[in-house]
Enzyme design. Structure first.
Site, short mmCIF file in Angstrom:
data_model
loop_
_atom_site.label_atom_id
_atom_site.label_comp_id
_atom_site.label_asym_id
_atom_site.label_seq_id
_atom_site.Cartn_x
_atom_site.Cartn_y
_atom_site.Cartn_z
CE LYS A 92 71.35 14.42 -14.13
NZ LYS A 92 70.47 15.42 -13.44
CG ASN A 98 92.10 22.88 -15.15
OD1 ASN A 98 92.62 23.15 -14.07
ND2 ASN A 98 91.89 23.81 -16.07
CD GLN A 212 62.02 11.03 -14.81
OE1 GLN A 212 62.49 9.94 -15.12
NE2 GLN A 212 62.69 11.90 -14.10
#
Length: 262
Positions: A92, A98, A212
């Site tokens: 993620k 950069n 969740q």
């Protein structure tokens, strides 16, 4: 496109990783990805070896491992060849171009050397895709974008999801799909095909107490038209027999796909 086979859809992708993933799914008859979030190298490799025959993809959070070393990566590569699955590092990425370029290619993990698939948030803007692409495209890697999340109370809005899709359309050579709760309508053009992977899949629990939220394989594959179910603790949690549970989820996911084809 919901009644088209994985093999037929593979032809829509120029990206080799995307095509390979659909080929593995069809060959092994599994749309199951294992989210393997354990803390020790030996447990990680033991579970990966046992469940490997029943998955199309192994999803890792490599920085969870307390005894990570280069030997783990070498053994993981051997298991990948033995069982024929892709490796998805769920990093993620969420920084400027950069920075993510260096996070992807350098450091102790050197993710670009072994992960077929990575993912990223698009909050920093399109530069995050450009940075990762500088490293991954020449290695035939694939990028998934976070279009939706399965956690309760997450801050991803519809506008954010739409902007993420637009970025993906600009980088179809490298962006192969999305992490999302469903197949998000883009348009009817077959050339805009993407892979949709859905976490938060369970056959028993509805929540884990930490935000969740779980849905069944049928809800995800048949009803929401997603492509791949991501399952973690439902397979290896609470002392379960991992082979039995992996087979159960593999069968549930594949049967849901066959139902969708009808």
């Amino acid at each position: 496109m919901t009644n088209v086979t994985y093999t037929e859809r593979a032809a829509n992708f120029n990206n080799k990783t995307a095509r390979k993933l659909f080929e593995i799914i069809e060959h092994k008859k599994t749309n199951l990805a294992l989210a393997l979030d354990v803390s020790t190298k030996q447990e990680f490799l033991d579970i990966a070896d046992k469940v490997g025959p029943y998955i199309c993809c192994l999803k890792t959070h490599i920085d969870i491992l307390i005894d990570f070393d280069n030997d783990l990566i070498e053994q993981l590569k051997k298991l990948q060849i033995k069982h024929d699955f892709l490796i998805f590092e769920d990093r993620k990425f969420a920084d400027i171009g950069n920075t993510v370029k260096n996070q992807y290619s350098q450091g102790i993990y050197r993710i670009a050397e072994w992960a077929d698939i990575i993912n990223a948030h698009c909050l920093p803007g399109e530069g995050i895709i450009n940075g990762l692409k500088e490293i991954g495209l020449s290695l035939n890697r694939g990028l998934l974008l976070l279009a939706e999340m399965s956690s309760k109370g997450n801050l991803i809005t519809r506008d954010y999801t739409n902007s993420t899709i637009e970025m993906a359309l600009n980088h179809k050579d490298f962006v192969i799909g999305f992490i999302a709760s469903r197949k998000i309508p883009i348009n009817n053009n077959i050339q805009n095909d993407f892979i949709f992977m859905t976490p938060g899949v369970g056959l028993s629990n509805k929540e884990d107490g930490l935000g969740q939220q779980y849905r069944t394989p049928r809800e995800v594959i048949t009803e929401s038209k997603s492509d791949i179910i991501i399952v973690g603790r439902g397979i290896y949690g609470s002392g379960k027999d991992v082979i039995t549970e992996a087979k159960r989820y593999r069968d549930a996911g594949w049967n849901a796909y066959l139902e969708r084809l009808k």
